[in-house]
Design a protein around this motif. Structure first.
Motif, PDB file in Angstrom:
ATOM      1  N   ARG A  18      71.499  -1.718  38.964  1.00 48.15           N
ATOM      2  CA  ARG A  18      70.408  -0.765  38.747  1.00 48.15           C
ATOM      3  C   ARG A  18      69.223  -1.440  38.056  1.00 48.15           C
ATOM      4  O   ARG A  18      68.060  -1.156  38.377  1.00 48.15           O
ATOM      5  CB  ARG A  18      70.914   0.417  37.908  1.00 48.15           C
ATOM      6  N   LEU A  19      69.520  -2.350  37.122  1.00 45.44           N
ATOM      7  CA  LEU A  19      68.444  -3.089  36.454  1.00 45.44           C
ATOM      8  C   LEU A  19      67.650  -3.914  37.460  1.00 45.44           C
ATOM      9  O   LEU A  19      66.415  -3.909  37.447  1.00 45.44           O
ATOM     10  CB  LEU A  19      69.032  -4.016  35.376  1.00 45.44           C
ATOM     11  N   ARG A  20      68.344  -4.629  38.318  1.00 43.03           N
ATOM     12  CA  ARG A  20      67.666  -5.476  39.305  1.00 43.03           C
ATOM     13  C   ARG A  20      66.831  -4.641  40.261  1.00 43.03           C
ATOM     14  O   ARG A  20      65.738  -5.052  40.658  1.00 43.03           O
ATOM     15  CB  ARG A  20      68.699  -6.321  40.057  1.00 43.03           C
ATOM     16  N   ASN A  21      67.351  -3.490  40.643  1.00 45.26           N
ATOM     17  CA  ASN A  21      66.584  -2.605  41.533  1.00 45.26           C
ATOM     18  C   ASN A  21      65.322  -2.091  40.861  1.00 45.26           C
ATOM     19  O   ASN A  21      64.336  -1.744  41.532  1.00 45.26           O
ATOM     20  CB  ASN A  21      67.454  -1.428  41.972  1.00 45.26           C
ATOM     21  N   ALA A  22      65.339  -2.064  39.514  1.00 48.35           N
ATOM     22  CA  ALA A  22      64.179  -1.594  38.751  1.00 48.35           C
ATOM     23  C   ALA A  22      63.253  -2.737  38.341  1.00 48.35           C
ATOM     24  O   ALA A  22      62.340  -2.541  37.529  1.00 48.35           O
ATOM     25  CB  ALA A  22      64.656  -0.827  37.517  1.00 48.35           C
ATOM     26  N   GLY A  23      63.505  -3.941  38.884  1.00 47.56           N
ATOM     27  CA  GLY A  23      62.637  -5.077  38.572  1.00 47.56           C
ATOM     28  C   GLY A  23      62.975  -5.775  37.269  1.00 47.56           C
ATOM     29  O   GLY A  23      62.141  -6.505  36.712  1.00 47.56           O
ATOM     30  N   GLN A  24      64.198  -5.578  36.784  1.00 46.58           N
ATOM     31  CA  GLN A  24      64.644  -6.213  35.548  1.00 46.58           C
ATOM     32  C   GLN A  24      65.777  -7.211  35.842  1.00 46.58           C
ATOM     33  O   GLN A  24      66.467  -7.104  36.861  1.00 46.58           O
ATOM     34  CB  GLN A  24      65.152  -5.162  34.563  1.00 46.58           C
ATOM     35  N   THR A  25      65.948  -8.176  34.937  1.00 42.34           N
ATOM     36  CA  THR A  25      67.043  -9.135  35.046  1.00 42.34           C
ATOM     37  C   THR A  25      67.948  -9.005  33.828  1.00 42.34           C
ATOM     38  O   THR A  25      67.459  -9.078  32.693  1.00 42.34           O
ATOM     39  CB  THR A  25      66.512 -10.586  35.123  1.00 42.34           C
ATOM     40  N   PRO A  26      69.245  -8.811  34.017  1.00 43.80           N
ATOM     41  CA  PRO A  26      70.149  -8.747  32.868  1.00 43.80           C
ATOM     42  C   PRO A  26      70.350 -10.129  32.257  1.00 43.80           C
ATOM     43  O   PRO A  26      70.261 -11.152  32.937  1.00 43.80           O
ATOM     44  CB  PRO A  26      71.454  -8.222  33.477  1.00 43.80           C
ATOM     45  N   GLY A  27      70.614 -10.152  30.953  1.00 47.56           N
ATOM     46  CA  GLY A  27      70.845 -11.413  30.272  1.00 47.56           C
ATOM     47  C   GLY A  27      71.648 -11.198  29.011  1.00 47.56           C
ATOM     48  O   GLY A  27      72.077 -10.080  28.704  1.00 47.56           O
ATOM     49  N   ILE A  28      71.845 -12.269  28.257  1.00 39.14           N
ATOM     50  CA  ILE A  28      72.596 -12.185  27.010  1.00 39.14           C
ATOM     51  C   ILE A  28      72.080 -13.229  26.033  1.00 39.14           C
ATOM     52  O   ILE A  28      71.604 -14.296  26.442  1.00 39.14           O
ATOM     53  CB  ILE A  28      74.107 -12.388  27.269  1.00 39.14           C
ATOM     54  N   ILE A  29      72.135 -12.906  24.755  1.00 36.47           N
ATOM     55  CA  ILE A  29      71.840 -13.856  23.682  1.00 36.47           C
ATOM     56  C   ILE A  29      73.125 -14.019  22.889  1.00 36.47           C
ATOM     57  O   ILE A  29      73.768 -13.023  22.515  1.00 36.47           O
ATOM     58  CB  ILE A  29      70.739 -13.348  22.742  1.00 36.47           C
ATOM     59  N   TYR A  30      73.501 -15.264  22.613  1.00 34.83           N
ATOM     60  CA  TYR A  30      74.731 -15.501  21.859  1.00 34.83           C
ATOM     61  C   TYR A  30      74.518 -16.658  20.884  1.00 34.83           C
ATOM     62  O   TYR A  30      73.489 -17.327  20.891  1.00 34.83           O
ATOM     63  CB  TYR A  30      75.891 -15.816  22.808  1.00 34.83           C
ATOM     64  N   GLY A  31      75.546 -16.915  20.062  1.00 29.94           N
ATOM     65  CA  GLY A  31      75.489 -18.029  19.122  1.00 29.94           C
ATOM     66  C   GLY A  31      75.031 -17.604  17.744  1.00 29.94           C
ATOM     67  O   GLY A  31      74.619 -16.462  17.511  1.00 29.94           O
ATOM     68  N   GLY A  32      75.115 -18.544  16.791  1.00 36.09           N
ATOM     69  CA  GLY A  32      74.734 -18.247  15.418  1.00 36.09           C
ATOM     70  C   GLY A  32      75.755 -17.352  14.737  1.00 36.09           C
ATOM     71  O   GLY A  32      76.915 -17.259  15.143  1.00 36.09           O
ATOM     72  N   THR A  33      75.319 -16.668  13.712  1.00 36.11           N
ATOM     73  CA  THR A  33      76.220 -15.796  12.952  1.00 36.11           C
ATOM     74  C   THR A  33      76.198 -14.355  13.442  1.00 36.11           C
ATOM     75  O   THR A  33      77.000 -13.537  13.000  1.00 36.11           O
ATOM     76  CB  THR A  33      75.836 -15.832  11.461  1.00 36.11           C
ATOM     77  N   SER A  34      75.281 -14.033  14.343  1.00 37.89           N
ATOM     78  CA  SER A  34      75.171 -12.671  14.854  1.00 37.89           C
ATOM     79  C   SER A  34      76.004 -12.498  16.124  1.00 37.89           C
ATOM     80  O   SER A  34      76.321 -13.466  16.817  1.00 37.89           O
ATOM     81  CB  SER A  34      73.712 -12.326  15.163  1.00 37.89           C
ATOM     82  N   ALA A  35      76.343 -11.259  16.414  1.00 37.68           N
ATOM     83  CA  ALA A  35      77.120 -10.955  17.618  1.00 37.68           C
ATOM     84  C   ALA A  35      76.252 -11.112  18.853  1.00 37.68           C
ATOM     85  O   ALA A  35      75.022 -11.002  18.778  1.00 37.68           O
ATOM     86  CB  ALA A  35      77.658  -9.520  17.521  1.00 37.68           C
ATOM     87  N   PRO A  36      76.865 -11.367  20.000  1.00 33.42           N
ATOM     88  CA  PRO A  36      76.099 -11.440  21.245  1.00 33.42           C
ATOM     89  C   PRO A  36      75.379 -10.123  21.526  1.00 33.42           C
ATOM     90  O   PRO A  36      75.880  -9.049  21.190  1.00 33.42           O
ATOM     91  CB  PRO A  36      77.168 -11.713  22.304  1.00 33.42           C
ATOM     92  N   VAL A  37      74.198 -10.227  22.123  1.00 31.46           N
ATOM     93  CA  VAL A  37      73.400  -9.040  22.432  1.00 31.46           C
ATOM     94  C   VAL A  37      73.055  -9.064  23.912  1.00 31.46           C
ATOM     95  O   VAL A  37      72.509 -10.053  24.417  1.00 31.46           O
ATOM     96  CB  VAL A  37      72.107  -8.994  21.592  1.00 31.46           C
ATOM     97  N   ALA A  38      73.396  -7.975  24.596  1.00 33.47           N
ATOM     98  CA  ALA A  38      73.019  -7.833  26.009  1.00 33.47           C
ATOM     99  C   ALA A  38      71.546  -7.430  26.087  1.00 33.47           C
ATOM    100  O   ALA A  38      71.098  -6.555  25.350  1.00 33.47           O
ATOM    101  CB  ALA A  38      73.901  -6.793  26.688  1.00 33.47           C
ATOM    102  N   ILE A  39      70.804  -8.084  26.964  1.00 33.03           N
ATOM    103  CA  ILE A  39      69.365  -7.833  27.063  1.00 33.03           C
ATOM    104  C   ILE A  39      68.949  -7.666  28.517  1.00 33.03           C
ATOM    105  O   ILE A  39      69.714  -7.966  29.441  1.00 33.03           O
ATOM    106  CB  ILE A  39      68.550  -8.993  26.442  1.00 33.03           C
ATOM    107  N   SER A  40      67.736  -7.217  28.705  1.00 31.38           N
ATOM    108  CA  SER A  40      67.105  -7.208  30.024  1.00 31.38           C
ATOM    109  C   SER A  40      65.714  -7.803  29.886  1.00 31.38           C
ATOM    110  O   SER A  40      65.089  -7.694  28.823  1.00 31.38           O
ATOM    111  CB  SER A  40      67.029  -5.789  30.597  1.00 31.38           C
ATOM    112  N   LEU A  41      65.244  -8.436  30.947  1.00 26.91           N
ATOM    113  CA  LEU A  41      63.937  -9.078  30.952  1.00 26.91           C
ATOM    114  C   LEU A  41      63.191  -8.686  32.220  1.00 26.91           C
ATOM    115  O   LEU A  41      63.807  -8.413  33.254  1.00 26.91           O
ATOM    116  CB  LEU A  41      64.072 -10.605  30.892  1.00 26.91           C
ATOM    117  N   ASP A  42      61.871  -8.697  32.142  1.00 23.80           N
ATOM    118  CA  ASP A  42      61.059  -8.446  33.330  1.00 23.80           C
ATOM    119  C   ASP A  42      61.307  -9.560  34.337  1.00 23.80           C
ATOM    120  O   ASP A  42      61.120 -10.743  34.041  1.00 23.80           O
ATOM    121  CB  ASP A  42      59.578  -8.401  32.959  1.00 23.80           C
ATOM    122  N   HIS A  43      61.746  -9.190  35.546  1.00 20.75           N
ATOM    123  CA  HIS A  43      62.139 -10.200  36.520  1.00 20.75           C
ATOM    124  C   HIS A  43      60.995 -11.125  36.915  1.00 20.75           C
ATOM    125  O   HIS A  43      61.156 -12.348  36.959  1.00 20.75           O
ATOM    126  CB  HIS A  43      62.708  -9.546  37.783  1.00 20.75           C
TER     127      HIS A  43
END
Length: 212
Positions: A18-43
């Motif tokens: 659904r994200l891709r159909n809306a012109g977005q790209t799913p992604g993730i940020i990980y590492g460091g002391t914080s928990a991984p975060v699921a993100i979306s970016l403008d394709h």
């Protein structure tokens, strides 16, 4: 470089579609002391950023809902035949911890080298990038390789280049001084020289037959 992203709660194959159909790209940020975060970016913005060399080898300022984190692009997937970025992975950067990353090699002064200017040689780039470790503040956008003194039949090795301060090359395998570039005579020129020598040999007078 600055990257704008948005936190996303929905995950899974259906949500990503659904994200891709809306012109977005799913992604993730990980590492460091914080928990991984699921993100979306403008394709479209991500697609064009991926075409820039610096996007792959620079510390990026990634903004999520007004908060900026420093990250490195670690991986991305593209569609097999469509101009579509399917996913992007980013790793958080700690200013006090060394990072391991590939940086591109930029070759300069090939046209004024003896190999090209005097020998009409061909310079082959054996390596296109270099694995390095350094602190984030010391990360170079690229490593420059000066070919001004390269001669025919010679090579440039890792030991021949001066790395920026704070940067260390990461060696893979058993070769601690890998070849970066070589200079050689074009195959066509070698064949032409060999052909030019052949008629001379053929034109040499035959030895007179020995009389009985």
């Amino acid at each position: 470089m600055k990257v704008i992203a948005f936190a996303r709660k929905e995950q899974g194959t259906g949500a990503s579609r659904r994200l891709r159909n809306a012109g977005q790209t799913p992604g993730i940020i990980y590492g460091g002391t914080s928990a991984p975060v699921a993100i979306s970016l403008d394709h479209n913005a991500l697609y064009h950023a991926l075409k820039k060399e610096t996007f792959h080898s620079s510390i990026l300022d990634l903004e999520i809902d007004g908060k900026v984190e420093q990250v490195l692009l670690r991986d991305f997937q593209v569609h097999a035949y469509k101009q579509l970025v399917l996913h992007a992975d980013f790793q958080r950067v700690d200013a006090s911890q060394k990072i391991h990353v590939k940086v591109p090699l930029h070759f300069i002064n090939a046209d004024v080298s003896p190999a090209v200017k005097l020998g009409s040689g061909i310079i082959s780039h054996v390596m296109a990038d270099l694995d390095i470790t350094c602190l984030p503040k010391d990360l170079p956008e690229f490593v420059e390789i000066d070919l001004a003194s390269l001669e025919i039949g010679s090579s440039v090795h890792l030991a021949d280049i001066k790395l920026p301060n704070g940067v260390t090359a990461v060696i893979h395998g058993g070769d601690d001084n890998p070849t970066i570039a070589t200079a050689s005579v074009p195959a066509g020129k070698v064949e032409a020289e060999a052909t030019a020598e052949t008629p001379a040999a053929a034109a040499a007078p035959a030895a007179p037959a020995e009389k009985k």
